[in-house]
Motif scaffolding. Structure first.
Motif, PDB file in Angstrom:
ATOM      1  N   VAL A 293       1.239   0.369   1.129  1.00  0.00           N
ATOM      2  CA  VAL A 293       2.549  -0.199   1.458  1.00  0.00           C
ATOM      3  C   VAL A 293       3.362   0.802   2.274  1.00  0.00           C
ATOM      4  O   VAL A 293       3.916   0.479   3.317  1.00  0.00           O
ATOM      5  CB  VAL A 293       3.323  -0.591   0.170  1.00  0.00           C
ATOM      6  CG1 VAL A 293       4.780  -0.875   0.485  1.00  0.00           C
ATOM      7  CG2 VAL A 293       2.687  -1.816  -0.468  1.00  0.00           C
TER       8      VAL A 293
ATOM      9  N   ALA B 223      -7.558   1.695  -9.713  1.00  0.00           N
ATOM     10  CA  ALA B 223      -7.385   2.653  -8.620  1.00  0.00           C
ATOM     11  C   ALA B 223      -7.028   1.916  -7.330  1.00  0.00           C
ATOM     12  O   ALA B 223      -6.215   2.390  -6.535  1.00  0.00           O
ATOM     13  CB  ALA B 223      -8.649   3.484  -8.431  1.00  0.00           C
TER      14      ALA B 223
ATOM     15  N   ALA C 278      -5.295  -0.809  -7.121  1.00  0.00           N
ATOM     16  CA  ALA C 278      -3.868  -1.130  -7.206  1.00  0.00           C
ATOM     17  C   ALA C 278      -3.018   0.090  -6.861  1.00  0.00           C
ATOM     18  O   ALA C 278      -1.987  -0.004  -6.187  1.00  0.00           O
ATOM     19  CB  ALA C 278      -3.527  -1.642  -8.600  1.00  0.00           C
ATOM     20  N   ALA C 279      -3.494   1.271  -7.320  1.00  0.00           N
ATOM     21  CA  ALA C 279      -2.754   2.495  -7.009  1.00  0.00           C
ATOM     22  C   ALA C 279      -2.785   2.765  -5.503  1.00  0.00           C
ATOM     23  O   ALA C 279      -1.779   3.152  -4.896  1.00  0.00           O
ATOM     24  CB  ALA C 279      -3.339   3.672  -7.782  1.00  0.00           C
ATOM     25  N   TRP C 280      -3.955   2.539  -4.885  1.00  0.00           N
ATOM     26  CA  TRP C 280      -4.074   2.708  -3.441  1.00  0.00           C
ATOM     27  C   TRP C 280      -3.092   1.799  -2.699  1.00  0.00           C
ATOM     28  O   TRP C 280      -2.574   2.143  -1.633  1.00  0.00           O
ATOM     29  CB  TRP C 280      -5.504   2.395  -2.974  1.00  0.00           C
ATOM     30  CG  TRP C 280      -6.388   3.587  -2.975  1.00  0.00           C
ATOM     31  CD1 TRP C 280      -7.365   3.875  -3.883  1.00  0.00           C
ATOM     32  CD2 TRP C 280      -6.381   4.680  -2.054  1.00  0.00           C
ATOM     33  NE1 TRP C 280      -7.957   5.072  -3.570  1.00  0.00           N
ATOM     34  CE2 TRP C 280      -7.373   5.589  -2.449  1.00  0.00           C
ATOM     35  CE3 TRP C 280      -5.614   4.977  -0.919  1.00  0.00           C
ATOM     36  CZ2 TRP C 280      -7.631   6.768  -1.771  1.00  0.00           C
ATOM     37  CZ3 TRP C 280      -5.879   6.162  -0.234  1.00  0.00           C
ATOM     38  CH2 TRP C 280      -6.875   7.044  -0.660  1.00  0.00           C
ATOM     39  N   LEU C 281      -2.855   0.615  -3.286  1.00  0.00           N
ATOM     40  CA  LEU C 281      -1.980  -0.348  -2.634  1.00  0.00           C
ATOM     41  C   LEU C 281      -0.579   0.232  -2.422  1.00  0.00           C
ATOM     42  O   LEU C 281       0.080  -0.048  -1.420  1.00  0.00           O
ATOM     43  CB  LEU C 281      -1.900  -1.619  -3.492  1.00  0.00           C
ATOM     44  CG  LEU C 281      -1.509  -2.891  -2.741  1.00  0.00           C
ATOM     45  CD1 LEU C 281      -2.574  -3.251  -1.735  1.00  0.00           C
ATOM     46  CD2 LEU C 281      -1.298  -4.034  -3.718  1.00  0.00           C
ATOM     47  N   VAL C 282      -0.140   1.065  -3.392  1.00  0.00           N
ATOM     48  CA  VAL C 282       1.180   1.693  -3.255  1.00  0.00           C
ATOM     49  C   VAL C 282       1.214   2.558  -1.995  1.00  0.00           C
ATOM     50  O   VAL C 282       2.169   2.506  -1.206  1.00  0.00           O
ATOM     51  CB  VAL C 282       1.496   2.550  -4.507  1.00  0.00           C
ATOM     52  CG1 VAL C 282       2.768   3.346  -4.304  1.00  0.00           C
ATOM     53  CG2 VAL C 282       1.610   1.662  -5.727  1.00  0.00           C
ATOM     54  N   LEU C 283       0.125   3.330  -1.798  1.00  0.00           N
ATOM     55  CA  LEU C 283       0.054   4.170  -0.601  1.00  0.00           C
ATOM     56  C   LEU C 283      -0.014   3.307   0.652  1.00  0.00           C
ATOM     57  O   LEU C 283       0.598   3.614   1.675  1.00  0.00           O
ATOM     58  CB  LEU C 283      -1.175   5.079  -0.657  1.00  0.00           C
ATOM     59  CG  LEU C 283      -1.291   5.991  -1.873  1.00  0.00           C
ATOM     60  CD1 LEU C 283      -2.479   6.920  -1.729  1.00  0.00           C
ATOM     61  CD2 LEU C 283      -0.011   6.807  -2.034  1.00  0.00           C
TER      62      LEU C 283
END
Lengths: 280, 340
Positions: free
Chosen positions: B54, B45, B47-52
């Protein structure tokens, strides 16, 4: 009555002809661009390309330092971006499949996928170059990793979703914890997809110029230190192709040929790989 | 007898002793599984937050980096055609105009061609031809933009200057209202060549999505039309296109998003001139090309901030365009089962 049928038939044939012409129109550019690159590039490719450094205007040389710089930055970008991307893709496909966070991330990820790469270059300039006070290979690798990330997230989610749910259910029934199931079974089952996604991402970042302009910058000399400005193929191509010097332009075409071959072979290879899997 | 007791005792003992550790192990496996699962879930999760993160980081840092320009020039930044590094007077009108015009030319070329290609690939081409032609069109999207740029500068620009632009001058240049757009020196560098290169670049993006969208039309609807005697053109114009209208608009917006932000190919052929001209044949500038060309030379804070402000505008606009594209494509994705 007959006239209507005739008119309809003529319109239909016209549409077929135009659609076929449109396809030919699209293919013409592919052939033309590849033809130019091969002809111009073949004239300039020589062993020196891979053994000598980028020359000053008017003297002979190669692109060794640029190849090395590109390879180093791409390796680092893959090493950083792929694990994060696969982890995020795993969340979207496994634990968080139906969560609100996953829906949001999916949406934003698709937008990042098409976001202008020059803006990503400026972003990395702001966070990594301005703060460090100088351009560096690390900054270039970071910019490439940010471009690679959404591609890997997307492809890894898609390939993990292709793994049949029975596999998950069987593993649960045997009492296997979910993280073990994911790492030992799902990743193995989805391996081709994960590799494919990474290769496609590598093909994409290998030609990215805009994000490297203000991050890795360029370097005329041999440099193996990622903490300093680094030569790389795309920026060298840009600089040399725009220059008024014949030998630089020639080198740019040679580099363009190698880059195009690399990208095309990766893309075609990936398609063969997936095709083989689908057939099996 | 004693042997027997020994044996039974032994086995009993053995089961007891094996049961103990066995249960312990199972409990610890369960425990580590639970902990491992939590850890794994939070890790992925994150890592998924990292997309946001960025996306948020890009938006914030562009706004922050451009604040000096926005503060100095105010809303006039959008309407001023000045771009003078010496006097420190910057306005975004010329690059905005160039970005919009070159993208419009690109879409004018790419949209009809892409829909034609999608139609060819779904309904016209013999089956054996569809995969190879489809892959060839997709390869067009794989070629790096820098190659497009070099080809545009060394091949397309001379070609346009010698064969196309004189004709454009003589014929389209005589039109009553739009004439001035097409009058100018045939130099092969300018907004029109930039639009042409961009058009070629976005063809594969629009065509690939349009093909998938056409393929997602339920077979029942298509068969019903054909059984009523519809020709292939009628099938496309009366059934397929109305059915997929929003998705096709989405595909076009996706191409538009690409065209607006494309940098290298445009930088090579647009001419990088900060002049506002009525002619499409004259050199101009686009937001992305201006940043690529000038950022490393920008020697003052205000200059640099103005370029970042341009990037902020570009990012916000492409974000909106791509969001619209995504929303338009949602329905058809649901139908074809791409998302659940």
């Amino acid at each position: 009555m007959n006239r209507t049928i005739l008119r309809r038939r003529i319109v239909d044939i016209l549409a077929l002809v135009l659609a076929t012409a449109a396809t030919l129109f699209g293919l013409v550019w592919l052939v033309w661009i590849l033809f130019t690159t091969f002809v111009q590039g073949a004239k300039a490719v020589s062993p020196a390309l891979f053994t000598e450094m980028t020359p000053p205007p008017g003297s002979a040389g190669g692109l060794l330092n640029a190849f090395y710089g590109s390879a180093m930055m791409m390796l680092l970008a893959v090493a950083v971006g792929t694990p994060v991307g696969i982890a995020a893709g795993t969340y979207l496909a496994e634990h968080g499949r139906h969560s609100k966070l996953a829906a949001t991330v999916r949406f934003i990820n698709d937008i990042l996928l098409s976001a202008p790469s020059i803006v990503i270059g400026l972003f990395v300039y702001e966070i990594a170059v301005r703060t460090a006070g100088h351009f560096s290979g690390y900054a270039g690798a970071l910019a490439l990793a940010i471009i690679l990330l959404p591609i890997v997230v997307r492809t890894s989610e898609e390939s993990l979703r292709l793994v049949p749910n029975q596999m998950r259910e069987a593993a649960f029934a045997l009492g296997l914890p979910r993280w073990k199931l994911t790492i030992q079974l799902i990743y193995k089952a989805a391996m081709t997809g994960l590799v494919t996604g990474t290769l496609l991402a590598v093909a994409r970042i290998s030609g990215e110029t805009a994000p490297l302009l203000f991050t890795a910058l360029n370097n005329q000399f041999w440099n193996a230190n990622l903490a300093r400005p680094m030569a790389n193929i795309p920026v060298i191509l840009y600089k040399y192709a725009m220059s008024p010097y014949d030998n630089w332009i020639e080198l740019a075409w040679a580099g363009a040929l190698i880059l195009t071959l690399f990208v095309l072979l990766l893309n075609i290879g990936v398609r063969l790989l997936t095709h083989k899997v689908l057939k099996r | 007898m004693s042997d027997l007791t020994d044996v039974t005792n032994g086995t009993a003992h053995a089961t007891a002793s094996s049961r103990g550790p066995h249960f312990d192990r199972k409990a610890s496996v369960l425990k580590s599984g639970r902990w491992g699962d939590k850890l794994f879930e939070y890790g992925t999760a994150g890592a998924a937050w990292l997309v946001l993160l960025v996306l948020g980081g890009i938006t914030f840092s562009m706004a922050w980096g451009g604040r000096l320009a926005f503060q100095t020039f105010g809303p006039g930044f959008l309407t001023s055609s000045q771009w003078n590094a010496v006097t420190g007077d910057f306005g975004a009108l010329v690059p905005i105009y160039g970005t919009i015009v070159s993208s419009a030319i690109a879409l004018a070329i790419a949209v009809p061609v892409s829909i034609g290609i999608a139609l060819f690939l779904t309904d016209i081409a013999p089956r054996w031809m569809r995969a190879p032609v489809g892959i060839a069109i997709e390869l067009l999207a794989a070629i790096p933009s820098i190659i497009y740029g070099m080809w545009g500068l060394f091949v397309l620009a001379p070609f346009l200057a010698q064969h196309v632009e004189p004709w454009v001058n003589d014929h389209l240049g005589q039109w009553p209202v739009l004439g001035p757009l097409f009058r100018g020196p045939p130099i092969g560098i300018g907004l029109l060549p930039a639009g042409v290169v961009l058009g070629i670049m976005v063809i594969p993006f629009i065509a690939a999505v349009a093909r998938d969208v056409f393929n997602a039309v339920p077979a029942g609807i298509r068969e019903a039309a054909v059984s009523l005697g519809a020709t292939r053109w009628e099938l496309l114009s009366r059934v397929t296109l109305p059915y997929t209208r929003s998705a096709i608009i989405g595909a076009i917006f996706l191409g538009l998003g690409r065209a607006l932000g494309e940098t290298m190919a445009v930088t090579f052929v647009i001419g990088n001139a900060h002049d506002l001209t009525s002619s499409l044949l004259m050199p101009g500038n686009s937001i992305a090309a201006a940043i690529a060309n000038e950022f490393t030379e920008a020697d003052t804070d205000l200059y640099r901030s103005s370029l970042i402000a341009l990037a902020f505008l570009l990012f916000v606009v492409t974000f909106i365009i791509l969001t619209i594209a995504k929303l338009m494509l949602l329905r058809i994705e649901r139908i074809s089962g791409k998302t659940d």
